[in-house]
Write a protein that holds these residues in place. Structure first.
Motif, PDB file in Angstrom:
ATOM      1  N   ILE A 116       0.911  -1.081   0.228  1.00  0.00           N
ATOM      2  CA  ILE A 116       0.030  -0.450   0.431  1.00  0.00           C
ATOM      3  C   ILE A 116       0.911   1.383   0.228  1.00  0.00           C
ATOM      4  N   GLU A 117       0.412   2.310  -1.122  1.00  0.00           N
ATOM      5  CA  GLU A 117       1.947   3.006  -1.204  1.00  0.00           C
ATOM      6  C   GLU A 117       1.239   4.265  -0.774  1.00  0.00           C
ATOM      7  N   HIS A 118      -0.365   4.827  -0.571  1.00  0.00           N
ATOM      8  CA  HIS A 118      -0.489   5.893  -0.523  1.00  0.00           C
ATOM      9  C   HIS A 118      -2.347   5.694  -0.375  1.00  0.00           C
ATOM     10  N   VAL A 119      -2.658   5.746   0.942  1.00  0.00           N
ATOM     11  CA  VAL A 119      -4.134   6.286   1.326  1.00  0.00           C
ATOM     12  C   VAL A 119      -5.139   7.489   0.609  1.00  0.00           C
ATOM     13  N   ARG A 120      -5.519   7.655  -0.742  1.00  0.00           N
ATOM     14  CA  ARG A 120      -6.255   8.720  -0.363  1.00  0.00           C
ATOM     15  C   ARG A 120      -7.441   8.665   0.638  1.00  0.00           C
ATOM     16  N   ASP A 121      -8.610   8.113   1.228  1.00  0.00           N
ATOM     17  CA  ASP A 121      -8.770   8.341   2.169  1.00  0.00           C
ATOM     18  C   ASP A 121      -9.568   6.578   2.911  1.00  0.00           C
ATOM     19  N   GLY A 122      -9.987   6.605   3.504  1.00  0.00           N
ATOM     20  CA  GLY A 122     -10.207   5.473   4.346  1.00  0.00           C
ATOM     21  C   GLY A 122     -10.540   4.304   3.641  1.00  0.00           C
ATOM     22  N   SER A 123     -11.036   4.591   2.667  1.00  0.00           N
ATOM     23  CA  SER A 123     -11.827   3.228   1.559  1.00  0.00           C
ATOM     24  C   SER A 123     -11.279   3.502   0.367  1.00  0.00           C
ATOM     25  N   VAL A 124     -10.068   4.047  -0.024  1.00  0.00           N
ATOM     26  CA  VAL A 124      -9.151   4.618  -1.924  1.00  0.00           C
ATOM     27  C   VAL A 124      -7.941   4.236  -1.425  1.00  0.00           C
ATOM     28  N   VAL A 125      -7.543   3.854  -2.125  1.00  0.00           N
ATOM     29  CA  VAL A 125      -5.567   3.505  -1.554  1.00  0.00           C
ATOM     30  C   VAL A 125      -5.064   3.516  -3.216  1.00  0.00           C
ATOM     31  N   ARG A 126      -4.090   3.391  -2.905  1.00  0.00           N
ATOM     32  CA  ARG A 126      -3.394   3.092  -4.185  1.00  0.00           C
ATOM     33  C   ARG A 126      -2.343   2.337  -4.385  1.00  0.00           C
ATOM     34  N   ALA A 127      -1.897   0.869  -4.450  1.00  0.00           N
ATOM     35  CA  ALA A 127      -0.978  -0.251  -4.373  1.00  0.00           C
ATOM     36  C   ALA A 127      -0.361  -0.333  -5.357  1.00  0.00           C
ATOM     37  N   LEU A 128       0.968  -0.936  -4.862  1.00  0.00           N
ATOM     38  CA  LEU A 128       2.348  -1.670  -5.833  1.00  0.00           C
ATOM     39  C   LEU A 128       2.082  -2.768  -5.871  1.00  0.00           C
ATOM     40  N   LEU A 129       1.134  -3.605  -7.228  1.00  0.00           N
ATOM     41  CA  LEU A 129       1.034  -4.660  -7.419  1.00  0.00           C
ATOM     42  C   LEU A 129       2.630  -5.414  -7.719  1.00  0.00           C
ATOM     43  N   LEU A 130       2.303  -6.662  -7.078  1.00  0.00           N
ATOM     44  CA  LEU A 130       4.165  -7.588  -7.294  1.00  0.00           C
ATOM     45  C   LEU A 130       3.851  -9.278  -7.589  1.00  0.00           C
ATOM     46  N   PRO A 131       5.183  -9.285  -8.626  1.00  0.00           N
ATOM     47  CA  PRO A 131       5.875  -8.776  -8.684  1.00  0.00           C
ATOM     48  C   PRO A 131       6.010  -7.831  -9.987  1.00  0.00           C
ATOM     49  N   ASP A 132       5.035  -7.948 -10.772  1.00  0.00           N
ATOM     50  CA  ASP A 132       4.468  -6.600 -11.795  1.00  0.00           C
ATOM     51  C   ASP A 132       4.864  -5.349 -12.451  1.00  0.00           C
ATOM     52  N   THR A 167      -7.786   3.891   7.746  1.00  0.00           N
ATOM     53  CA  THR A 167      -6.434   2.977   7.323  1.00  0.00           C
ATOM     54  C   THR A 167      -5.053   2.966   7.313  1.00  0.00           C
ATOM     55  N   GLU A 168      -4.584   4.084   7.595  1.00  0.00           N
ATOM     56  CA  GLU A 168      -3.002   4.430   7.533  1.00  0.00           C
ATOM     57  C   GLU A 168      -2.143   3.784   8.321  1.00  0.00           C
ATOM     58  N   SER A 169      -2.688   3.527   9.625  1.00  0.00           N
ATOM     59  CA  SER A 169      -1.616   3.530  10.522  1.00  0.00           C
ATOM     60  C   SER A 169      -1.830   1.435  10.719  1.00  0.00           C
ATOM     61  N   ARG A 170      -2.532   0.643   9.306  1.00  0.00           N
ATOM     62  CA  ARG A 170      -2.375  -0.248   9.779  1.00  0.00           C
ATOM     63  C   ARG A 170      -2.358  -0.691   8.705  1.00  0.00           C
ATOM     64  N   LEU A 171      -2.502   0.185   7.700  1.00  0.00           N
ATOM     65  CA  LEU A 171      -1.725  -0.721   5.957  1.00  0.00           C
ATOM     66  C   LEU A 171      -0.955   0.265   4.992  1.00  0.00           C
ATOM     67  N   LEU A 172      -0.937   1.379   5.779  1.00  0.00           N
ATOM     68  CA  LEU A 172       0.266   1.448   4.545  1.00  0.00           C
ATOM     69  C   LEU A 172       1.406   1.649   4.655  1.00  0.00           C
ATOM     70  N   GLN A 173       2.660   1.675   2.939  1.00  0.00           N
ATOM     71  CA  GLN A 173       3.395   0.806   3.246  1.00  0.00           C
ATOM     72  C   GLN A 173       3.360  -0.842   4.084  1.00  0.00           C
ATOM     73  N   ARG A 174       2.218  -1.548   4.232  1.00  0.00           N
ATOM     74  CA  ARG A 174       2.763  -3.031   4.654  1.00  0.00           C
ATOM     75  C   ARG A 174       2.264  -3.740   3.054  1.00  0.00           C
ATOM     76  N   ASP A 175       2.878  -4.598   3.702  1.00  0.00           N
ATOM     77  CA  ASP A 175       2.565  -6.233   2.559  1.00  0.00           C
ATOM     78  C   ASP A 175       1.290  -6.831   3.114  1.00  0.00           C
ATOM     79  N   VAL A 176       0.678  -6.186   2.100  1.00  0.00           N
ATOM     80  CA  VAL A 176      -0.760  -7.004   2.125  1.00  0.00           C
ATOM     81  C   VAL A 176      -0.800  -7.772   0.578  1.00  0.00           C
ATOM     82  N   GLN A 177      -2.285  -8.842   1.064  1.00  0.00           N
ATOM     83  CA  GLN A 177      -2.513  -9.730  -0.020  1.00  0.00           C
ATOM     84  C   GLN A 177      -3.691  -8.624  -0.695  1.00  0.00           C
TER      85      GLN A 177
END
Length: 892
Positions: free
Chosen positions: A190-206, A243-253
């Motif tokens: 999770i690269e960025h949190v726009r608001d509580g329900s919208v995020v920017r995510a970096l999909l791996l490995p592509d 949302t930020e405190s739990r997900l921002l820059q965390r490894d997720v699925q």
């Protein structure tokens, strides 16, 4: 130089890594999100991260990641996110930028992050201005030299670059991309949190960078104003921090679930839980219907989480009031028996207390009519799939107990522009045997689901199941969603249509027991039936009984209900309404109503009414096979003096004999004016006393019509309506519509003169209230001659009619009512001048026969001397009467 040391626990602040040499920390939240603080690592430099060109600046360009910039950021992210750190602030510039050292752990004895970066070759040391007496700076230089000699990181021979592709600019069809993943979990950051329900995510490995909206929910957002500033909605900042405190820059699925209108919907899964459910449970988000259907983890979990927040009234639900908050638990959930299906989405149920209640199925809409409604519109048969929907509910529910859960009560609404008024509605989820009836109805395509505003909480507690059922019905093309031709129900309503009823009567009589469905109960013994085999609606009267009459409107005013009529109607309703029954048709009355016996599950309804003291046995039952049963049941109720027999007093036979007196004939002749004579030798007459009132009314009516002529063709003729009609003489008269074949053929009856005519609807107009039958009753009264029998032979009967027309039509006569008949009073008529009896004259002429009456007080009128009559007219060929004629005693 400003130097200070600050200690913080990671469990009390949020930390974000901007690059290999910059991080953002937040302190402990106190009443809201804490302020951010950016710390830049002193004495080192890591590669700059990529930046997109600024919008609105044509000269700016995209800048890619510098070598090993991404690796340095990832090194710090994995080392710091979720760990306890402390930091020192060494320098604070005039612009407010803070430089210092970050240590992993609770104090400065922990690992120095800057040294770790330099040691891995992911950052370079700023050697300008290094002092030999500063051991930290000397240590950094030594580590850099070791990384160079070991060829680590950027000192290696590899390129160290990563290409991050923004999906918005690199993929033309996001829908195909999402579909290609087949809703399988993929690793992401999770690269960025726009608001509580919208995020920017970096999909791996592509390394695809995508914007993801959480499926099924929506958090309060930040509204962008015209000047570019953002105004947060209530709890928007808190939801974002959650949302930020739990997900921002965390490894997720992430499970990418759908992509409607270029918006990617997905669910983020973290080892510690599902953020979507957590947001709902803590009152930071609400469920949204449009994306709930694609949520793969179970929509019921989201509804349950939202319900928990509502019950606790947390955050966005702090002012929440449940739709059924003012109802007791016993009124919210109860068991009831279905008595009637009112419509495809409503039913009448009987509670355990005996009370009747109308229940509407929550959140569904029955089939609707999209075409123009004509004047003979019948919703049940004319709206496509309405009959199928009603039948589905009727067969499934009638007479059975169901579980009712009230979801909300819709307040009454007044009529608006183009919208009708609605009474208060109790909307509920009805289940039987674990089956949600509304869901079953929707899944068959026999109803649709109502779409609500996002803030409208008055909806079904199983709303998601309804949406899913509708989606299946649409996919399978069922019912309303079918592309086939809609079913057409051609049902003939022959209630009150005497001619049509006569055509059906032989078929129904020969059929014996016929299947039927009770559509309506007018009274305890009067019902409307639907005959599936004949596809017609009939009015059915129970044979063999005399049931208390209900109140009803008659031309002469309101007929008062007889005692126990309501109880009888309720008994019949509970036993047979909308049930499948069997009927035996025996005969038909003059109004086109069929008479016979009705059976339901082996019970004869006529017998049941008598057994429950709600009806008496009628003498016509003597000829039936049920007579003994009816009489014995009546005798039991009569002895108990129940209900209709409550005031029964049995009178001794001898009293009846001694008290009986011979009734005398009353001769009370009055002046009438004969206006019309029918082919059956009935005639219509006006009372001379009220003739002046009629003339006055006609003059006034015609004067008003002359000043304000009616608009031609504006009157829509319906059977039974009163109107005014233009007769052949060009004058207007009061009339009643008897039959409508077409707009060009309307059968009317002139109520003041007794004649009939077939006219075009253009010669009809509405009757003004001032000239209605309330102002002056209909003046033409129907009569027939007493003590005579009209010949059955058509030629002989025509001779009689011609003679009577010559003698009394349009002539003032004297009239006396002798006795009542089945259709009209039987009278004797005398000529106004000679006082000779018209009927006796017809007998003397041999045109008619004598009707021998058994009543003693009428015997004087049937004089024996008329039997000496000469052989004239109908007697000229001898005694033509059949052996079974009345006077031979073979008829009753």
């Amino acid at each position: 130089m400003l130097r200070s040391v600050i200690f913080l626990k990671s469990s009390l602040f949020h930390l974000q890594v901007l690059s290999g040499c910059a991080i953002i920390v937040r302190g402990q939240p106190r009443g809201g999100p804490p302020p951010e603080r950016q710390i830049n690592l002193s004495n080192i430099r890591a590669g700059a991260m990529a930046r997109r060109a600024a919008q609105g600046q044509p000269d700016s360009k995209d800048t890619p990641d510098e070598p090993y910039a991404f690796q340095a950021r990832e090194f710090l992210r994995k080392k710091l996110i979720g760990k306890e750190v402390c930091f020192t602030v060494e320098i604070k510039t005039a612009l407010g930028r803070e430089y210092g050292m970050v240590y992993l752990g609770k104090d400065t004895s922990g690992e120095n992050i800057a040294e770790a970066l330099v040691n891995e070759g992911l950052a370079t040391v700023r050697r300008e201005g290094i002092r030999g007496n500063n051991p930290e700076q000397v240590r950094l230089c030594e580590l850099e030299d070791q990384a160079k000699s070991s060829k680590k990181g950027q000192w290696s021979e590899g390129g160290g670059t990563h290409t991050i592709r923004d999906m918005k600019y690199t993929i033309e069809n996001p829908r195909n991309f999402v579909d290609s993943l087949h809703q399988k979990p993929i690793n992401a950051i999770i690269e960025h949190v726009r608001d509580g329900s919208v995020v920017r995510a970096l999909l791996l490995p592509d390394y695809y960078l995508v914007t993801v909206m959480l499926s099924g929910v929506k958090c309060p957002s930040f509204k962008r104003e015209a000047d570019g500033t953002e105004t947060p909605e209530p709890f928007a900042a808190e939801a974002k921090f959650f949302t930020e405190s739990r997900l921002l820059q965390r490894d997720v699925q992430i499970i990418l679930e759908s992509c409607p209108n270029q918006i990617i919907l997905g669910t983020i899964l973290h080892p510690n839980g599902n953020i979507t459910e957590l947001l709902l449970k803590e009152g930071f988000a609400r469920c949204v219907d449009w994306s709930m259907a694609v949520y793969t983890q179970g929509a019921e979990k989201l509804r349950a989480a939202e319900r928990s927040a509502k019950e606790r009234k947390v955050r966005i639900w702090k002012d929440y009031v449940a739709p059924t908050a003012n109802l007791d638990q016993k009124d919210r959930q109860f068991v009831a028996k279905v008595m009637q299906v009112v419509n495809a989405d409503a039913m009448v149920v009987k509670l355990n207390s005996g009370e009747y209640k109308t229940i509407h199925l929550s959140s569904i809409r029955p089939p609707r009519n999209e075409s123009e409604v004509n004047k003979r519109f019948r919703p049940l048969y004319d709206i496509p799939y309405m009959f199928e929907a009603r039948e589905f509910l009727r067969k499934k529910l009638i007479g059975k107990k169901v579980n009712v859960t009230v979801d909300y009560i819709r307040a009454a609404t007044g009529p608006g522009e183009g919208t009708p008024a609605f009474a208060e509605r109790t909307c509920a989820t009805v289940t039987i045997g674990g089956i949600n009836i509304a869901e079953a109805l929707v899944s068959k395509g026999l109803a649709t689901v109502i779409r609500y505003r996002q803030d409208d909480d008055q909806r079904s507690s199983h709303y998601d199941e309804l949406l899913a059922a509708e989606a299946r019905a649409i996919k399978n093309g069922k019912g309303l969603h079918s592309k086939k031709e809609v079913p057409i129900h051609r049902v003939a309503d022959i209630s009150g249509e005497t001619q049509k009823a006569k055509q059906f009567l032989p078929f129904l009589q020969r059929a014996g027991r016929s299947e039927a469905v009770v559509e309506y109960v007018f009274s305890g013994s009067r019902l409307k039936l639907y005959m599936p085999k004949e596809t017609c609606l009939i009015t059915f009267l129970l044979a063999g009984i005399e049931c208390p009459r209900s109140s009803r409107n008659l031309p002469g005013g309101l007929q008062v209900a007889e005692p126990f009529s309501d109880e009888a109607m309720l008994f019949t309703k509970e036993l047979v309404l909308q049930r499948e029954v069997e009927v035996e048709v025996e005969s038909m009355d003059k109004a086109g109503n069929f008479i016979g016996w009705l059976h339901i599950e082996g019970v004869n309804l006529s017998v049941a009414l008598v057994e429950n003291a709600l009806s008496k046995v009628h003498f016509t039952a003597e000829r039936s096979a049920y007579y003994k049963t009816l009489v014995s049941a009546e005798e039991v109720c009569r002895q108990r003096k129940e209900k209709v027999w409550a005031n029964y007093e049995e009178k001794p036979v001898e009293e009846v004999v001694h008290l009986s007196e011979e009734k005398e004939r009353v001769a009370n002749y009055r002046h009438v004016f004969v206006t019309e004579i029918t082919d059956q030798l009935h005639f219509y007459a006006q009372d001379v006393e009220t003739g002046g009132q009629l003339e006055s009314l006609m003059e006034t009516m015609r004067a008003e019509l002359a000043s304000q002529p009616p608009v031609e063709g504006s009157f829509v003729a319906r059977r039974g309506d009163y109107c005014i009609a233009k007769f052949a003489d060009g004058e207007w008269y009061r009339a009643r519509v008897e039959k409508v074949e077409s707009p060009a053929k309307v059968h009317v009856f002139y109520i003041d003169y007794g004649n009939r005519e077939v006219v075009s609807s253009t010669r009809l107009a509405a009757m003004l209230p001032a000239f209605s039958t309330r102002a002056l009753p209909a003046q033409a009264t129907e009569y027939t001659f007493a003590f005579i029998q009209v010949p059955q032979d058509e030629d002989a009967r025509a001779d009689v009619v011609d003679c009577v027309v010559r003698d009394i039509q349009n002539i003032q006569c004297l009239l006396n009512v002798e006795y009542s008949g089945a259709t009209c009073p039987h009278v004797t008529v005398q000529f106004g001048d000679t006082k000779d009896d018209v009927g006796l004259g017809l007998v003397k002429e041999g045109l008619v026969m004598v009707d021998v009456r058994k009543e003693k007080h009428l015997q004087k009128m049937v004089r024996p001397q008329i039997l000496f009559l000469a052989i004239l007219n109908i007697w000229r060929y001898g005694d033509f009467r059949a052996d079974d004629a009345d006077e031979f005693g073979y008829r009753r």
